[in-house]
Design an enzyme around this catalytic site. Structure first.
Site, mmCIF file in Angstrom:
data_model
loop_
_atom_site.group_PDB
_atom_site.id
_atom_site.type_symbol
_atom_site.label_atom_id
_atom_site.label_comp_id
_atom_site.label_asym_id
_atom_site.label_seq_id
_atom_site.Cartn_x
_atom_site.Cartn_y
_atom_site.Cartn_z
ATOM 1 C CG ASN A 5 -1.789 -1.122 1.221
ATOM 2 O OD1 ASN A 5 -2.364 -1.713 0.088
ATOM 3 N ND2 ASN A 5 -1.983 -1.925 2.368
ATOM 4 C CD GLU A 17 -7.026 -5.599 0.682
ATOM 5 O OE1 GLU A 17 -6.045 -5.058 0.894
ATOM 6 O OE2 GLU A 17 -7.726 -6.586 1.251
ATOM 7 C CG ASP A 31 -5.629 -11.392 3.200
ATOM 8 O OD1 ASP A 31 -4.715 -11.827 2.860
ATOM 9 O OD2 ASP A 31 -6.332 -10.643 3.319
ATOM 10 C CD GLU A 90 -3.488 -9.474 8.037
ATOM 11 O OE1 GLU A 90 -2.398 -9.404 7.020
ATOM 12 O OE2 GLU A 90 -4.448 -8.554 8.112
#
Ligand code: BDP
Length: 700
Positions: free
Chosen positions: A208, A289, A363, A391
């Site tokens: 990102n 996203e 994911d 995560e």
């Protein structure tokens, strides 16, 4: 005796004490040294033939790690005249492989560390140290290996402000503010650790991405890191924001078909290569996203990737283009969307593009079946993307060794070219004859003293690197060699540690999402259980989208009667997954919506089996805790205590996952718990009411 002399004597004594009591809980350790805990008194005789910075760091490493009784060691490239005269079988080592063995050189018996390049020699030096650190001796050394995958890369999801997205080990290692002037000595230690595993690339910034990472000041900062990493054979890459021509270049568009856009990227690439001559290339998250990408202009992912590829091609650079896409406008099963979008593009990507595919189609869940794109794009090199940071597996606090997860995916058989068409063979390029090949791991590294947030998390970095070098290695063997180097070779420590590690990932699967359930975690931060969440604006962000539980049954129907996701696999695999009786039970509810009364392989009903597995997960963690308690006298106090504390947290949170999940499932199916099973500690409303305002790693 002078005071100085006194002090010196005292210091010598203390140092002696520390080394004289190995194996006992003598020495405080903070985990900084990772698996490279060289306690040997120096004294080895190292003969370096050649003057490159890479040979110099190889020699330094050996001087640090070898004892005098290793005998004389010669490090030299295979092109060295004396080495060449030995006519060793170095041809198959390729540019990065190594050979370490005893030879007679100029009439003298020595241990020779060689390779076709200096980086190969460096990898050989680390292999020798690993051999000695795992109980081998210089007398019996005979090592030879070459990597099966070309690009072995870490992806850092590090933001320019120091926050690491999904990072649980402190701030980013990169101190962007003081770079390029200050080169923290940790940067070299980071490079050493990676080189010890054969990792040869690092993407410095988050997928990102901010456009600023491509401005001249940030390129200079990246160049400073590249200078530190270069002797260790590590190249630097950057994540590129697709709309950078607008944000930095003032253009009106980032359309890849616009000549001005292509020219902007070409000039940008030229500028980067002037500063970092061996820059590796770009990693891109596009149209995913909320990130910008070619689809914003009606162009394809291939057109976007190829435009960037053309900019770096003259410099030998590559583009890693991610296939992690799913759109809010597409009502189809999220697990199908990457395949639907990318498969038709096979054959249209430029030669220097790799498509980077996550191990599973959703994911990075604790378990996913292998991504159906593996094997489905024979004309395109597919780069594996694993997540090393946990995560979805309990952040840094839970002990979850990911070797078995990586191994399970790599060993999965796609069957696209008959039996044995494993994911590993796709990634290695062996199946379709690709020479440009790659594997990426989302790093779990931060500024914590122990780098990864806990001792056992270091094993996941280690396992990724070792499997990137050779995907055929066994997760258990890797766990053992890691434990030996990290805690010492005493089997009373190593064997329980390996046992804990090998059980740990399955335990997480059991207490978070057994039998193929996935994506049941809290919103945004992804911490803890929240299978009840159903009110988020995108349907596929809601846990209820994934489990589809109702009074009758549970699971996502991906067969013909549902989304038909199974049809994206090769027929031999699709047939297996299409029938709940032939679907591996571990993936059952990933592919099927079944009645709570469905009879599982154990003979229990689906509901009973689910409950059983939640309990099994909690019990495994309790057992891991007991095992670790038993190691107290044998592990240094600092690392023992932190792990013990984290295991207590893990046990508490495993129970929380189990209790909250069962409370919710019971509210949906109206069933009682099987006889003798403990009721959840609280009612469902209590679990739903939990709030976690500032968890780590969560992008705000
Ligand atoms: C998800 C993470 C998100 C990442 C995304 C990705 O929650 O932070 O940006 O993956 O891989 O798992 O792009």
């Amino acid at each position: 005796m002078t005071r100085r002399h006194h002090l010196r004597t005292l210091a010598t004594m203390l140092a002696g004490m520390a080394t004289l009591t190995p194996g006992t809980a003598a020495r405080a350790e903070d985990g900084y040294r990772l698996w490279m805990r060289y306690d040997a008194p120096a004294g080895a005789q190292i003969d370096v033939r050649g003057g490159s910075p890479t040979l110099a760091v190889a020699a330094a490493e050996l001087r640090h790690g070898l004892t005098g009784d290793a005998g004389p060691v010669v490090i030299a490239a295979a092109t060295d005249a004396a080495v060449a005269a030995l006519r060793l079988p170095t041809a198959e080592l390729g540019p990065e492989g190594y050979l370490v063995r005893r030879v007679t050189l100029a009439g003298r018996p020595v241990v020779l560390v060689t390779g076709n390049t200096d980086v190969g020699v460096l990898y050989g030096a680390f292999a020798l140290l690993r051999h000695l650190g795992t109980g081998g001796t210089a007398a019996d050394v005979a090592l030879r290996s070459a990597p099966k995958i070309k690009l072995r890369v870490l992806n850092h999801w590090d933001n320019l402000d120091g926050v690491v997205e999904r990072g649980y080990a402190g701030q980013s290692l990169w101190d962007w503010w003081t770079l390029p002037d200050f080169k923290d000595p940790r940067y070299a230690d980071y490079a050493r650790a990676n080189a010890s595993l054969g990792i040869n690339g690092t993407v410095l910034n988050n997928v990102n991405a901010k456009a600023e990472s491509l401005t001249a000041p940030y390129v200079a900062k990246a160049a400073a890191l590249a200078d530190v990493f270069r002797p260790y054979g590590i190249r630097v890459y950057l994540s590129a924001r697709f709309s950078a021509p607008i944000e930095l270049g003032g253009l009106k568009t980032a359309d890849p078909r616009d000549p001005d856009v292509a020219a902007w990227w070409k000039a940008k690439a030229d500028e980067i290569y002037r500063t970092i001559p061996d820059f590796g290339g770009f990693l891109v998250k596009a149209n995913s996203e909320g990130q910008p990408g070619p689809r914003d202009y009606g162009a394809t992912h291939a057109e976007g990737a190829n435009m960037l590829a053309a900019a770096v091609a003259p410099h030998g650079g590559i583009v890693m283009w991610r296939a992690f896409v799913y759109a809010d406008t597409d009502p189809d099963d999220r697990a199908k969307q990457a395949y639907t979008e990318f498969k038709p593009l096979d054959g249209t990507f430029a030669d220097n593009v790799l498509v980077q595919v996550k191990n599973g189609a959703i994911d990075f869940q604790p378990r996913e079946p292998f991504h159906p794109l593996f094997g489905a794009m024979p004309k395109t090199p597919l780069m594996m993307e694993f997540q090393i940071t946990k995560e979805y597996l309990g952040f840094a606090t839970h002990l979850a060794y990911l070797g078995p997860l990586f191994e399970e995916t790599l060993a999965a058989d796609t069957r696209v070219r008959g039996k044995g068409s494993t994911v590993a063979k796709v990634v290695e390029g062996a199946l379709e004859g690709h020479t440009l090949t790659g594997i990426a791991g989302v790093a779990n590294i931060g500024r914590d003293r122990d780098w990864s947030g806990s001792s056992f998390n270091q094993a996941n970095w280690y396992a990724f690197g070792r499997l990137a070098w050779d995907p055929a290695l066994s997760a258990e063997a890797i766990a053992r060699e890691w434990a030996q180097q990290t805690f010492g070779t005493d089997p009373r420590v190593v064997e329980p540690a390996v046992g804990m590690m090998m059980a740990s990932r399955e335990a997480v699967v059991d207490y978070t999402g057994p039998l193929g359930l996935a994506h049941l975690m809290g919103t945004g931060h992804h911490y803890g259980p929240a299978p009840w969440v159903s009110d988020l604006k995108r349907p596929e962000w809601n846990p209820v989208y994934y489990h589809r539980a109702d009074r009758q049954g549970i699971g996502f129907d991906r067969t013909k009667t549902g989304s038909n996701g199974v049809a994206q696999y090769a027929p031999a695999v699709a047939t297996l997954f299409a029938d709940p009786k032939t679907t591996p039970e571990r993936d059952l509810l990933w592919f099927h919506h079944l009645s709570w009364d469905w009879k599982t392989q154990s003979g229990r009903s689906l509901w009973e089996e689910l409950v059983h597995r939640y309990d099994r997960g909690v019990a495994t963690v309790a057992d891991m805790r007991r095992q670790w308690d038993g190691l107290k006298p044998l592990v240094d106090a600092e690392r023992w205590q932190k792990t013990a504390t984290y295991l207590a947290v893990q046990e508490r949170e495993a129970r929380w996952w189990r209790d909250a999940s069962l409370a919710y499932w019971m509210s949906v199916n109206g069933r009682a718990l099987p006889a003798g099973v403990a009721a959840p500690a609280h009612d469902l409303e209590w679990y739903k009411a939990q709030r976690f305002p500032y968890p780590p790693g969560n992008p705000q």
